[in-house]
Design a protein around this motif. Structure first.
Motif, PDB file in Angstrom:
ATOM      1  N   GLY A 341      -7.734  74.177  55.852  1.00  0.00           N
ATOM      2  CA  GLY A 341      -8.036  73.051  56.682  1.00  0.00           C
ATOM      3  C   GLY A 341      -9.514  72.578  56.762  1.00  0.00           C
ATOM      4  N   VAL A 342     -10.358  73.240  56.021  1.00  0.00           N
ATOM      5  CA  VAL A 342     -11.817  72.751  56.273  1.00  0.00           C
ATOM      6  C   VAL A 342     -12.497  72.651  54.683  1.00  0.00           C
ATOM      7  N   HIS A 343     -12.862  71.608  54.575  1.00  0.00           N
ATOM      8  CA  HIS A 343     -13.395  71.342  53.121  1.00  0.00           C
ATOM      9  C   HIS A 343     -14.736  72.342  53.022  1.00  0.00           C
ATOM     10  N   HIS A 345     -17.740  72.031  51.608  1.00  0.00           N
ATOM     11  CA  HIS A 345     -18.964  71.218  52.092  1.00  0.00           C
ATOM     12  C   HIS A 345     -19.169  71.243  53.694  1.00  0.00           C
ATOM     13  N   ASP A 346     -18.055  71.110  54.490  1.00  0.00           N
ATOM     14  CA  ASP A 346     -18.208  71.292  55.716  1.00  0.00           C
ATOM     15  C   ASP A 346     -18.524  72.765  56.339  1.00  0.00           C
ATOM     16  N   SER A 349     -21.942  73.076  55.508  1.00  0.00           N
ATOM     17  CA  SER A 349     -22.922  72.366  56.448  1.00  0.00           C
ATOM     18  C   SER A 349     -23.148  73.093  57.881  1.00  0.00           C
ATOM     19  N   HIS A 362     -18.300  72.826  43.284  1.00  0.00           N
ATOM     20  CA  HIS A 362     -17.706  73.369  42.008  1.00  0.00           C
ATOM     21  C   HIS A 362     -18.161  74.557  41.358  1.00  0.00           C
ATOM     22  N   MET A 366     -16.480  72.981  36.780  1.00  0.00           N
ATOM     23  CA  MET A 366     -15.542  72.154  37.157  1.00  0.00           C
ATOM     24  C   MET A 366     -14.067  72.226  36.405  1.00  0.00           C
ATOM     25  N   PRO A 375     -10.938  71.481  44.493  1.00  0.00           N
ATOM     26  CA  PRO A 375     -12.048  70.832  44.225  1.00  0.00           C
ATOM     27  C   PRO A 375     -13.309  71.531  44.426  1.00  0.00           C
TER      28      PRO A 375
END
Lengths: 409, 130
Positions: A341-343, A345-346, A349, A362, A366, A375
Motif C-alpha cells: 500500500g505504499v509506493h 518512492h514514498d 522519502s 526500478h 526496467m 514499477p
C-alpha cells in the motif's frame, strides 16, 4: 553470529558520517548505488594533487615519473586484488564504459557465432550495449531465465549455451535483487561450447572475494565508486590473449606506439585501451581503496554483510512487506522490498526524514521489474560500515511509515 | 512532505474513477517511478462539468491529482490551459524535494494533454510517456 569486523570503528574512518541529515545522524544504506569514501582514499587523492600532479607517460621530469609510477602501480594493485596481471587491467570511467568497450571491440572475435546470451537479471549497463550491438550486427539476443525464487535457471542456461553462442554476459550479483549468480558454472558451460564470457562484477567486487581465475571468466567489469573509490574510474579486466586480438575502443593519444599521417600502430596493453589522459587521481585513489579493503579482508566484509542481511531479512518479515531476495545462501547484501500500500518512492522519502538513505525505483533494471510486475522496489544495500543499529533504524522508520499510512499489518 | 492533508487525499482520493461520457481524455506514464495517471473530463460549452482520474502512483502524485480535480469543475478549457506548476505547488502546500517535483506535476501534464488534445474517450491512440 558475531560480526567479523567492527563496523562502528570503520564508520569513524569515513568523514561523511560526522554530518547530520534533517538533524539526524546519517544512516547510509544505498551502497549498491555508490559507497562513501574513507579518509585514506580522500587523503591519497589530495596527496596526489598536492604533491605529485603531472601528466603520465610523457614527461622526463621527476614529477611526471612519480605520477606515472603511481598510475602504473594502481594497475598492479587492482590486478593482484582480482587475480590478474597489471596489463590485463584497463581503466575506464565505470562498469558501463567497460561493457561498451567490449560491445565495440569484441565482435571481431565472434567468428560466425550469432547469439548473445544475457540473463533476465541484468542492469541496463549489461543489457543496452548488447541489445544495441544485436541490432547493429543483426545478432540474436537471448536471456537465461530467472526462477521464481530469484535465482538463475541453470537448466535454461545449459539449454541456451550452444555452439551458436558468441558471448554469455551476466552479473555476478544482481543490483536489484541481490542474487549471487553461479558464475563459475556458467563460465564452465560457456567454455565447453567455446563462448566468451563477460561478468558485470560491479556489485560483487566491493563485497566479497573475487578472483577472475576462479570464476573462469574472460572479462570482468566493475566501478571504483561502488568500492569506496572516487567516481569516474572503472575497471575492465580482460584475458591478455583476448585483449591483444581485439581492436581498440577509442583512439588518440597514449594508446599508440607510432603514428604517421595515414597510419598508426597500437600501444601495448593496457595502454592500447586507455586513449587520452586517463583519470590518474581516480586510479590512484582506487588503488588506495583496494588497499583499504584488503586490510579489512574481503572474506570478513562478506561475513559482516551476510550477517546484516540475515538480520534485516528476518526483521523485515515482521512487516507487511513483499521481499524480493533469494535468501542468504544465494543472495548478497542487497534487499529489495515493497511495503503493502505504499509506493517505493514514498518509503524512500520518508526514510530520508529519519536520515536514512535508501533507494526507491526500478534500479536500472526496467525489464526485470516488468517481469516481476512491479514499477519498482525500495532497496537497502549494505556496505562495510553498516551496523546492526542501522538495521534497527530502518525498522523504526518502517514502523512510523506504517503508522502514517495506516497500512494494515 | 507527508502532511495529513496529503495522506488523506492519498487514502481517500476525490473524483477517483472514470466517466461514462468523457469528452476529453489523456493518459500519462512516468516510467521512472511507474506512476500511471488517466484524466477524464466532461466538457460542455467549453466548461468542465465533471472530472475523474484513475491510475496508481506514489502518495504525492495521487494526492496532487486528487486536489487538482477539486478545482477543475466549473473551469473553462482555456482556464485549464492556464494552470501552472505554481498552482499545483500552492494546492499541495508542502515543501517538495527536487526528486519529487515530477510526481507532483504528473497530474497537471495529464490535464493539459486532455485540454489540448480534446480526445474523445474512444480515441486511446495516443499514449504519452513523460
Amino acid at each position: 553470529m558475531l560480526s567479523a569486523i567492527n563496523p562502528s570503528a570503520l564508520k569513524k574512518q569515513f568523514p561523511i558520517f560526522k554530518r547530520k541529515i534533517h538533524g539526524k545522524s546519517l544512516t547510509y544504506l544505498d551502497n549498491a548505488a555508490t559507497t562513501q569514501k574513507p579518509q585514506a582514499v580522500i587523503d591519497t587523492i589530495t596527496d596526489y594533487y598536492t604533491n605529485h600532479n603531472a601528466n603520465i607517460h610523457r614527461g622526463v621530469y621527476q614529477l611526471s615519473q612519480e605520477a606515472t609510477g603511481l598510475y602504473e602501480a594502481a594497475h598492479a594493485t587492482i590486478g593482484r586484488f582480482i587475480g590478474a596481471s597489471a596489463d590485463e587491467i584497463i581503466f575506464t570511467r565505470n562498469t558501463t564504459e567497460s561493457i561498451n568497450l567490449l560491445a565495440h571491440s569484441l565482435p571481431p572475435l565472434f567468428g560466425k557465432r550469432n547469439e548473445l546470451l544475457l540473463t533476465e537479471l541484468e542492469h541496463h549497463a549489461n543489457l543496452v550495449p548488447w541489445q544495441q550491438l544485436a541490432k547493429r550486427a543483426g545478432m540474436q539476443l537471448k536471456f537465461i531465465r530467472m526462477n521464481s525464487d530469484f535465482t538463475l535457471d541453470l537448466a535454461d542456461a545449459e539449454k541456451k549455451i550452444t555452439s551458436k553462442t558468441a558471448l554469455v554476459a551476466l552479473c555476478h550479483v544482481s543490483n536489484a535483487l541481490g542474487t549471487i549468480n553461479p558464475v563459475q558454472k556458467i563460465t564452465q558451460l560457456a567454455k565447453a561450447k567455446g563462448a566468451l564470457t563477460v561478468v558485470d562484477a560491479a556489485q560483487s567486487v566491493p563485497h566479497m572475494p573475487v578472483d577472475v581465475k576462479r570464476l573462469g571468466c574472460d572479462f570482468l567489469a566493475f566501478s571504483g565508486h561502488k568500492m569506496y573509490g572516487s567516481t569516474g574510474i572503472g575497471v575492465l579486466y580482460g584475458r591478455k590473449e583476448l585483449l591483444e586480438r581485439m581492436p581498440p575502443y577509442m583512439t588518440g593519444g597514449d594508446m599508440i606506439k607510432r603514428v604517421s599521417y595515414h597510419d598508426a600502430e597500437w600501444n601495448d596493453l593496457p595502454m592500447k585501451f586507455e586513449a587520452g589522459t586517463p583519470h590518474i587521481s581516480g586510479a590512484i585513489g582506487l588503488a588506495a581503496a583496494v588497499s583499504y579493503l584488503q586490510k579489512i579482508g574481503m572474506e570478513n566484509i562478506r561475513k559482516h554483510e551476510e550477517h546484516l542481511t540475515a538480520l534485516a531479512l528476518e526483521q523485515l518479515k515482521k512487516f507487511s512487506v513483499t521481499i524480493y531476495h533469494p535468501g542468504i545462501n544465494h543472495g548478497a547484501g542487497i534487499i529489495s522490498f515493497n511495503l503493502r500500500g505504499v509506493h517505493a518512492h514514498d518509503v524512500a522519502s520518508l526514510m530520508d526524514d529519519h536520515g536514512i538513505c535508501i533507494r526507491g525505483g526500478h534500479h536500472c533494471a526496467m525489464p526485470l521489474m516488468k517481469k516481476l510486475g512491479i514499477p519498482g522496489t525500495a532497496r537497502i544495500s549494505f556496505g562495510l560500515y553498516n551496523t546492526e543499529q542501522d538495521v534497527a533504524a530502518v525498522m523504526i522508520a518502517l514502523q512510523s511509515i506504517i503508522k502514517k499510512f495506516g497500512v494494515k499489518v | 512532505m507527508y502532511r495529513e492533508h496529503i495522506l488523506s487525499h492519498y487514502k481517500e482520493p476525490q473524483h477517483f474513477g472514470s466517466l461514462q461520457h468523457a469528452t476529453h481524455h489523456a493518459h500519462s506514464f512516468n516510467p521512472l517511478c511507474g506512476d500511471d495517471l488517466t484524466m477524464e473530463l466532461l466538457v460542455k460549452k467549453q466548461q468542465v462539468e465533471d472530472v475523474r482520474f484513475s491510475g496508481k502512483g506514489c502518495a504525492i502524485s495521487m494526492a496532487a491529482a486528487s486536489m487538482l480535480t477539486e478545482i477543475v469543475v466549473g473551469k473553462t478549457i482555456d482556464q485549464l490551459k492556464k494552470l501552472t506548476k505554481d498552482d499545483i505547488f500552492k494546492l499541495l502546500d508542502i515543501p517538495l524535494s527536487p526528486g519529487r517535483i515530477k510526481c507532483a506535476l504528473l497530474c497537471l501534464e495529464t490535464l493539459h494533454k486532455a485540454a489540448y488534445g480534446e480526445q474523445s474517450k474512444g480515441d486511446k491512440g495516443e499514449h504519452h510517456d513523460v
